[in-house]
Design an enzyme around this catalytic site. Structure first.
Site, PDB file in Angstrom:
ATOM      1  N   TYR B 131       0.849  -1.179   0.000  1.00 55.72           N
ATOM      2  CA  TYR B 131       0.000   0.000   0.000  1.00 55.72           C
ATOM      3  C   TYR B 131       0.894   1.241   0.000  1.00 55.72           C
ATOM      4  O   TYR B 131       1.487   1.583   1.018  1.00 55.72           O
ATOM      5  CB  TYR B 131      -0.902  -0.045   1.235  1.00 55.72           C
ATOM      6  CG  TYR B 131      -1.880   1.091   1.406  1.00 55.72           C
ATOM      7  CD1 TYR B 131      -2.133   2.025   0.409  1.00 55.72           C
ATOM      8  CD2 TYR B 131      -2.589   1.225   2.597  1.00 55.72           C
ATOM      9  CE1 TYR B 131      -3.042   3.048   0.585  1.00 55.72           C
ATOM     10  CE2 TYR B 131      -3.501   2.251   2.787  1.00 55.72           C
ATOM     11  CZ  TYR B 131      -3.715   3.159   1.781  1.00 55.72           C
ATOM     12  OH  TYR B 131      -4.611   4.186   1.968  1.00 55.72           O
ATOM     13  N   LYS B 159      -0.807  -1.118  -4.579  1.00 60.61           N
ATOM     14  CA  LYS B 159      -1.791  -0.030  -4.705  1.00 60.61           C
ATOM     15  C   LYS B 159      -0.970   1.239  -4.853  1.00 60.61           C
ATOM     16  O   LYS B 159      -0.330   1.681  -3.895  1.00 60.61           O
ATOM     17  CB  LYS B 159      -2.631  -0.002  -3.419  1.00 60.61           C
ATOM     18  CG  LYS B 159      -3.628   1.118  -3.267  1.00 60.61           C
ATOM     19  CD  LYS B 159      -4.329   0.965  -1.888  1.00 60.61           C
ATOM     20  CE  LYS B 159      -5.567   1.815  -1.697  1.00 60.61           C
ATOM     21  NZ  LYS B 159      -5.300   3.219  -1.489  1.00 60.61           N
TER      22      LYS B 159
END
Lengths: 294, 294
Positions: B131, B159
């Protein structure tokens, strides 16, 4: 209490466990040299990484080890309710003051930071210091916000971040103008501190004071005596240290110094933080051996 | 699992207490619309502010409420040992995947971030998503670090943060080149998402999916069908929302939308975070009423 040298020791974390014996020795060392206060659980004390229970025990150990020297305890946390619990624990442990940084995950607004300090001010019975450290909190205080929070009950100091040395006197003058008269002006950081103290800052919240307390104290006392030449000379002697701070951050360098002085094992930070690599360790060792006796 | 629309709901925190009933309703709402996965405890889910126990209960509630829809659980924390505990708790709760941001207080080095992911990779038996959210972690991944971490066992997605819309296709192409072939490419953020999905991103980790799931799903399905014109049209309809996100941050805007839709009370974020002020709330209301039916 917010005056002179406030020494901020490491909190040694060995194999993911806080070592209170090593911590106690670091606190005693700074207190015996003559620091005016001890700052437990500052950024150098890795407060942000520790659990409530760990922080409680570190605060208690600091107060016990510091003896007559007052202890300021860092209470920053992401959530206001955790900050309030930390303030309560620190006061129970005997903290003489609280140090509060607006730690963030979501970037904070001015209103949110003011609200945090209002909540802590209302819940505290000991002096509070505003801890402005944009490198770790990523919140930037305006001078107006210093003034607003400085007017709250119990807020009695501010710890401002460094600026270029050439701006020290002007910066101290600017902040002094906006601060309420009864709020102490504190500096942190590195080569900024000497000239800032010479320019009239009240207190040095000092990572150097936590690891090389004799040097930090000599510099502080020279500043308090108005001897700007000696301040400059002592600060220049530390130029190799300031360079290492700039390059690797003061926490990792301080961690390396502490291990090379035999005060802690080399791996003394909470993971994911790591000790400096070998090349940087060698430079820290050279810096230490090149230092003239304090 | 890292495909299509991953909907990230708020975790409502009312008077400093996580409201699991309200949270459950938000998860059900997104799952029933047809989201491909639920992202519990993302940044929009305020994971960084919650205790271990709170996170454990939120993860369990998410898995229960999502039914057949897989749940990805955010496990970021400042200290590696807390991240590992979070990973364990999330897997016990039934998480189908883990989302890990390198949360920082002291700015982290590449080696430290790689070490964190190595530790979690070694301790996990479910897929992990990198992330990358520099706004909240203040860590900037290089593409080389994506590649290095993407090669670890169990790391199956990344991400990436938004870029300007005009760069979407090129950015997707760049990241795809460095990523191992079996690592899914996910996007977050706002107006970047539509064009990025059209350019071949695999999954939209979507705050809009958590609060306006029908709209996020329509956009995702159009992208999956290769209908770039419809993607552009649906994304343009949301332009007033993207503007609010840019101005106030997506969390506070999403919090306001949820309260104006009657899903949560107005004050639903953990202090010190505050709801939007009155003028901004009015703009959120206007944006909602101006939206054409999905």
């Amino acid at each position: 209490m917010f005056t002179g040298l406030s020494a901020f020791p490491l909190t040694p974390v060995i194999n993911d466990t806080v070592d209170l014996d090593l911590f106690t020795a670091l606190v005693r060392r700074a207190a015996e040299v003559g620091a005016d206060s001890i700052g437990a659980l500052g950024s150098t004390g890795s407060y942000a990484y520790l659990s409530r229970e760990e922080r409680r025990r570190v605060a208690e150990a600091a107060v016990q080890a510091a003896g007559e020297v007052p202890v300021i305890v860092g209470i920053g946390a992401l959530r206001t309710s955790d900050v309030l619990r930390g303030a309560e624990d620190a006061q129970h442990a005997g903290a003489a003051g609280l140090l509060l940084a607006p730690v963030s995950y979501q970037p904070l607004t001015e209103e949110e930071v003011a609200g945090l300090f209002e909540a802590v001010s209302a819940a505290s019975s000991v002096p509070i210091c505003i801890y402005d450290n944009p490198t770790t909190t990523r919140f930037t205080f305006t001078d107006e916000l210093y003034a607003r929070i400085g007017a709250l009950p119990h807020v009695e100091a501010v710890k401002i971040p460094p600026r270029p040395v050439a701006e020290a006197a002007e910066r101290i003058r600017q902040v002094r103008i906006v601060l309420p008269a009864d709020v102490a002006l504190g500096v942190s950081g590195d080569e900024f501190s000497g000239p800032a103290l010479s320019a009239g800052a009240d207190v040095w919240f000092s990572v150097v004071g936590g690891i090389l307390p004799d040097r930090a104290l000599a510099l502080t006392r020279a500043a308090q005596a108005g001897d700007a030449d000696t301040v400059r000379q002592l600060s220049e002697q530390l130029e190799p240290l300031w360079n290492l701070f700039r390059e690797f951050g003061s926490l990792r360098v301080t961690s390396a110094i502490a291990s090379q002085l035999g005060l802690v094992p080399q791996d003394n930070l909470p993971a994911p933080l790591r000790p400096l690599g070998e090349a940087a360790q060698v430079r820290v060792g050279r810096m230490l051996s090149d230092l003239e006796p304090a």
